[in-house]
Design an enzyme around this catalytic site. Structure first.
Site: not given
Ligand SMILES: NC(=O)c1ccc[n+]([C@@H]2O[C@H](COP(=O)([O-])OP(=O)(O)OC[C@H]3O[C@@H](n4cnc5c(N)ncnc54)[C@H](OP(=O)(O)O)[C@@H]3O)[C@@H](O)[C@H]2O)c1
Ligand SMILES: [Zn+2]
Length: 364
Positions: A58, A81, A206, A210, A299
């Site tokens: 605005e 606002c 990986d 990002l 995650l």
């Molecule tokens: N194709 C795709 O689109 C894609 C995308 C992303 C990932 N990936 C693949 O996925 C694999 C990793 O898988 P991931 O499941 O271990 O993924 P991640 O993205 O690393 O998530 C799991 C990690 O997140 C942390 N974390 C924090 N809070 C959590 C919770 N409440 N529950 C679970 N984890 C939590 C932990 O880290 P810490 O172990 O450090 O404590 C855990 O090991 C890799 O091989 C990657 O290449 C593929």
């Molecule tokens: Zn405004």
């Protein structure tokens, strides 16, 4: 619809278009566009909000005025606002301009404003019409509205998989499932987000960058959520010259002696549990309207279970990875009945070379 209503819709659509020019830049603020007509219904000014700290839509429209707005009308997709923020309240400007009619799509969900400006306008004798193009306005500002109502960031979960639903081989290798075009599309999608979240294991496996590869400045905040803090000494995310990084760790399980591996330029914050909702709340507090979860299955499952995900983007490549223990996009949700499963709606499908990209929301 009468001709008069059609022309009101036309001007509000123009305001919405102007608002969309701030799509990747307004956060933590909303996307707002504004149009001013003179008393004869001729366009005399328009404006949009580009960035926090810069003029609101605005205010920009008033500073662009070519003629007196007295007796005219204003179209704006969000309630003006009425609080002093980084810039002065817009509602005062509307009242002092002599504008007679104000068309507003939706009320501001921000408690400092919500309905108050509409009341002030009415008290000043201005006709206020609320609800024009409401659906489009809610869609345009859904992330801002979600953050204001829930105090959590609007989450989108993205993954890439093969046609047999695998996101990687059983040894963790996954480069690359999708084609180059899909991968560069992901870089441009990232520009819509304020933060990108992964888990510690994706960082270790990986070592992703990002970033948008320079499509957005500043780049979205990169977030690593870890329970162990067992993160590598060297990582692309530790190079803060490209983008900021924050490591959020669960202090109930992490080994804090690993903190020395993280360089000083990286922010560190501790939380009391591994509930992803804590991440979403921290990011909302930092003003992140929309965040992208690019994490792996564990995650991703936890983020879904804690309602941190509102939309999904899936890339499907025409490839078969096979393997009973190859990675799936999710872990176990422990569903026992088919009526418990998660259903998606509002599917938007596009072909990216030979890959398929599906955007979807959750069925209500
Ligand atoms: N194709 C795709 O689109 C894609 C995308 C992303 C990932 N990936 C693949 O996925 C694999 C990793 O898988 P991931 O499941 O271990 O993924 P991640 O993205 O690393 O998530 C799991 C990690 O997140 C942390 N974390 C924090 N809070 C959590 C919770 N409440 N529950 C679970 N984890 C939590 C932990 O880290 P810490 O172990 O450090 O404590 C855990 O090991 C890799 O091989 C990657 O290449 C593929
Ligand atoms: Zn405004």
């Amino acid at each position: 619809m009468s001709e008069i209503n059609l022309s009101h819709t036309k001007w509000m659509k123009r305001a919405l278009f102007l608002a969309s020019l701030g799509n990747n830049t307004t956060s933590p603020n909303p996307r707002v566009g504004s149009v001013i007509l003179d008393k004869n219904g001729n366009l005399i000014s328009e404006g949009f909000h580009y960035k926090a700290g810069m003029p609101h839509a605005e205010a920009m429209a008033f500073s662009n005025l070519k003629k007196d707005a007295k007796g005219g009308s204003m179209y704006v997709n969000l309630e003006p606002c009425c609080h002093q923020g980084k810039t002065p309240p817009c509602v005062d400007k509307v009242i002092s301009s002599g504008i007679r009619k104000v068309y507003i799509s939706i009320q501001d969900p921000d408690k400092r404003v919500s309905g108050k400006s509409i009341k002030l306008l009415k008290e000043a004798g201005i006709q206020v019409h609320l609800g024009l193009c409401e659906k489009e306005s809610l869609e345009l500002n859904k992330a801002f509205i979600h953050r204001n109502i829930t105090q959590k960031s609007f989450g989108v979960l993205k993954w890439a998989m093969s046609i047999d639903g695998r996101i990687g081989l059983k040894n963790g290798k996954s480069k690359w499932i999708t084609n180059e075009e899909s991968r560069s599309l992901v870089h441009s999608f990232r520009a819509e987000f304020d933060a990108i979240i992964i888990g510690g294991n994706t960082l270790r496996k990986d070592n992703p960058l990002l970033t948008t590869r320079g499509l957005k400045y500043p780049e979205p905040l990169r977030v690593v959520f870890t329970k162990s803090l067992d993160l590598p000494l060297k990582s692309n995310l530790w190079d803060c010259s490209k983008a900021k990084t924050i490591v959020i760790y669960d202090s109930s399980t992490a080994n804090e002696s690993y903190l020395t591996r993280i360089p000083k330029c990286v922010e560190v914050e501790k939380v009391s549990s591994d509930n992803p909702e804590l991440i979403s709340k921290i990011l909302a507090k930092r003003g992140c309207n929309k965040v992208l979860w690019e994490c792996g299955p564990r995650l991703a499952t936890a983020a879904m279970q804690s309602n941190c995900v509102q939309e999904i983007i899936t890339f499907i490549a025409p490839k078969i990875l096979g393997g009973e223990t190859s990675m799936n996009p999710f872990g176990d949700f422990e569903f026992a009945e088919m009526n418990e499963i998660i259903k998606l709606s509002d599917l938007r499908v596009s072909l990216i070379g030979n890959d398929i990209c599906i955007k979807s929301s959750f069925e209500n």
